[in-house]
Design an enzyme around this catalytic site. Sequence first.
Site, PDB file in Angstrom:
ATOM      1  N   CYS A 195       0.857  -1.177   0.000  1.00  0.00           N
ATOM      2  CA  CYS A 195       0.000   0.000   0.000  1.00  0.00           C
ATOM      3  C   CYS A 195       0.904   1.241   0.000  1.00  0.00           C
ATOM      4  CB  CYS A 195      -0.940   0.107   1.185  1.00  0.00           C
ATOM      5  SG  CYS A 195      -2.069  -1.265   1.345  1.00  0.00           S
ATOM      6  N   ARG A 248       4.077  -0.702  -4.891  1.00  0.00           N
ATOM      7  CA  ARG A 248       3.899  -1.271  -3.549  1.00  0.00           C
ATOM      8  C   ARG A 248       2.529  -1.894  -3.361  1.00  0.00           C
ATOM      9  NH1 ARG A 248       7.894   1.668  -0.086  1.00  0.00           N
ATOM     10  NH2 ARG A 248       6.997   0.536   1.631  1.00  0.00           N
ATOM     11  N   TRP A 302      -3.073  -2.559  -1.529  1.00  0.00           N
ATOM     12  CA  TRP A 302      -2.825  -3.986  -1.693  1.00  0.00           C
ATOM     13  C   TRP A 302      -3.697  -4.639  -0.631  1.00  0.00           C
ATOM     14  CZ3 TRP A 302      -1.044  -8.176   1.128  1.00  0.00           C
ATOM     15  CH2 TRP A 302      -0.634  -9.291   0.377  1.00  0.00           C
ATOM     16  N   ASN A 338      -1.892   2.371   6.068  1.00  0.00           N
ATOM     17  CA  ASN A 338      -1.112   1.169   5.740  1.00  0.00           C
ATOM     18  C   ASN A 338      -0.968   0.368   7.015  1.00  0.00           C
ATOM     19  OD1 ASN A 338      -0.677   2.134   3.211  1.00  0.00           O
ATOM     20  ND2 ASN A 338       1.528   2.452   3.451  1.00  0.00           N
ATOM     21  N   GLY A 339      -1.005  -0.943   6.893  1.00  0.00           N
ATOM     22  CA  GLY A 339      -0.847  -1.788   8.076  1.00  0.00           C
ATOM     23  C   GLY A 339      -2.143  -2.526   8.365  1.00  0.00           C
ATOM     24  N   GLU A 370      16.145 -19.072  -6.124  1.00  0.00           N
ATOM     25  CA  GLU A 370      15.857 -17.698  -6.531  1.00  0.00           C
ATOM     26  C   GLU A 370      15.357 -17.670  -7.983  1.00  0.00           C
ATOM     27  OE1 GLU A 370      15.314 -14.990  -5.202  1.00  0.00           O
ATOM     28  OE2 GLU A 370      15.638 -13.491  -6.757  1.00  0.00           O
ATOM     29  N   LYS A 375      11.735 -16.235  -9.162  1.00  0.00           N
ATOM     30  CA  LYS A 375      11.554 -15.205 -10.211  1.00  0.00           C
ATOM     31  C   LYS A 375      10.532 -15.685 -11.232  1.00  0.00           C
ATOM     32  CE  LYS A 375      12.834 -12.471  -8.762  1.00  0.00           C
ATOM     33  NZ  LYS A 375      13.439 -12.345  -7.516  1.00  0.00           N
ATOM     34  N   GLU A 411       6.981 -15.720  -9.797  1.00  0.00           N
ATOM     35  CA  GLU A 411       6.482 -14.368  -9.500  1.00  0.00           C
ATOM     36  C   GLU A 411       5.944 -13.664 -10.739  1.00  0.00           C
ATOM     37  OE1 GLU A 411       8.934 -12.202  -5.928  1.00  0.00           O
ATOM     38  OE2 GLU A 411      10.093 -12.719  -7.683  1.00  0.00           O
ATOM     39  N   HIS A 434      14.882 -38.509  -4.588  1.00  0.00           N
ATOM     40  CA  HIS A 434      14.034 -38.685  -3.399  1.00  0.00           C
ATOM     41  C   HIS A 434      12.636 -38.124  -3.623  1.00  0.00           C
ATOM     42  CE1 HIS A 434      17.469 -40.174  -1.259  1.00  0.00           C
ATOM     43  NE2 HIS A 434      18.159 -39.093  -1.604  1.00  0.00           N
ATOM     44  N   LYS A 442       5.643  -4.980  -3.476  1.00  0.00           N
ATOM     45  CA  LYS A 442       7.094  -4.841  -3.355  1.00  0.00           C
ATOM     46  C   LYS A 442       7.557  -4.938  -1.911  1.00  0.00           C
ATOM     47  CE  LYS A 442      11.178  -3.883  -4.887  1.00  0.00           C
ATOM     48  NZ  LYS A 442      11.824  -5.045  -5.529  1.00  0.00           N
TER      49      LYS A 442
END
Length: 610
Positions: free
Chosen positions: A2, A27, A75, A100-101, A483, A487, A490, A506, A605
């Site tokens: 947000c 964000r 968000w 925000n929060g 990573e 990527k 995402e 395994h 973000k």
Amino acid sequence: MCGIVGAIAERNVVEILLEGLRRLEYRGYDSAGVALLNNDGAYNRVRRTGKVQELASAINDQNGVGNVGIAHTRWATHGGVTENNAHPHVSKDRISVVHNGIIENYQDLRTELKAQGYSIDTDTDTETIAHTVHSLLPSTGSLLAAVQGSVKKFHGAYGTVVMDREDPSRLIVARSGSPLVIGLGIGENFIASDQMALLPVTRRFIYLEEGDVAEITRRSVTIYNAAGEQVERDVVESTVSHDAGDKGGYRHYMLKEIYEQPTVVRNALQGRLADNGVVAGIFGEGAEALLANVQHVQIIACGTSYHAGMTARYWLEQYANVSCNVEIASEFRYRKSVVHPNSLLVTISQSGETADTLAALRLAKELGYMSSLTVCNVESSSLVRESDMAFMTRAGAEIGVASTKAFTTQLTAFLMLTLALGEHNGMTGEDKQTIIDGLHTLPSKIEETLSLAKSIEDLAEEFSDKHHSLFLGRGEQYPIAMEGALKLKEISYIHAEAYASGELKHGPLALIDDEMPVIVVAPNNELLEKLKSNVEEVRARGGIMYVFADSNAQFSSDETMRVVAVPHCNDAIAPIVYTLPLQLLSYFVALIKGTDVDQPRNLAKSVTVE
Ligand code: G6P
């Protein structure tokens, strides 16, 4: 997560608010809204689902103007993505709030507010802020006192800006757990959740501290701490470049940030690496003596930063002879853990505001770590302010939600930390030289590796219709495989899993067929022969492989294997170098699939809520 922007001026602030939202959109981007108030008392609230552009068109259609305003890009946490749930939220047509929060006790507050006659019109927790402030106005007599009274009732995290329709001369802001910065103008002042939003209008900032409540008029900023005492906070002159938020001619921020890596890694090394090791004092005053006593390192992080920590563990144990644990912050903070003697807590974070990482740092302070260090990209962030030592990664503003240059600069920082700790723990001269030589060549190796873009773009064509993929690596390339998988999922929404290739038999071998691309990172190190055996295991089961291999590793392309030769580099920097082809692969696959590369669905973000 947000974004908040607020402004109080003589001029019309609509464009300032919208530009601020555009700069913060990375964000949170599922809906956006503004509340505007004119000196003559005219009030207008506009909200839209979708991107800030939708909101801008709506405001334009309505000729929206205001000398005071608050704005928000969302968000969603509580309540679905609807216009009704978009901020600002309003109480009794008078108090408007952006936030925000998360207000964790919002259900209890709702019950209390309903009993007082307030109707609850949204699914959000934020609405309770507006009603609570409104409910306290009569007894407290001022907006400031009403906000100060309200925050005592909130449990959870908030960065919030409150506007009173009956008083266009002030805005009240409060911070606890979600960052807020005040931007100072001349005869006008601004508020944002991140200084980036305000760089077009000011470079002078005050960072609020935990528990602060501030009253902002056009000509004054008055700050009160959690105890209600008036306090002074430093004014900081920002050095961040004004166009840090521009795409610089690239199609996406992510691509720009991938190509910035030679430069930012060079910046990260600048003045810190000499021919015989790291320069004294780079971890801050007094750090030297402290690092000399470190016997164990506990790393805490989330997401991509966690993968940097996992890679660092290999380096710290292999080269610096220092034992190291790495844990996801959201796990660490909710379990009982044992603190090793002389243990250094290291947090890693691009933003420095990730709620779980920050909470883990605060918890660790109570647990008895000898000290805390953060490896971070944002100087003004909460993690930097609350850690004993901070090592800045100098990656510059990272806007693409999928982290790229932040990761490679974090890894660069950890090679320097490995050198610093190894110095006191019997690191061999040979290992030391490998890291130093590797770091000196790193920017140019990154440049060389980026020139593989065209062949990776061709390869990406074969991925775009796939639904699943497997990434394999061994040793310190295992976190790089993780990573790479992160990527891809995402930004292309292709399911991607990473395995240490020794684990193949395994379980994951059962998945292999020609519909499941297997991506392998294969530098020329002592594990290469083992990795080759794993590759044969995949080939024997009809799998199709995409191998990023050292140019000397003697892999060759055939009908089941596509090989991309990666420039030869020394062992120490190989994890950084092999990250690049995986970033490019994800980018090109996403491009072909037509996803929103910079703002992938459902993500944000900076995750400043739990
Ligand atoms: C979010 C971002 C990731 C990032 C993670 C941790 O999930 O989308 O790119 O790695 O948060 O963020 P931090 O700022 O603490 O590195």
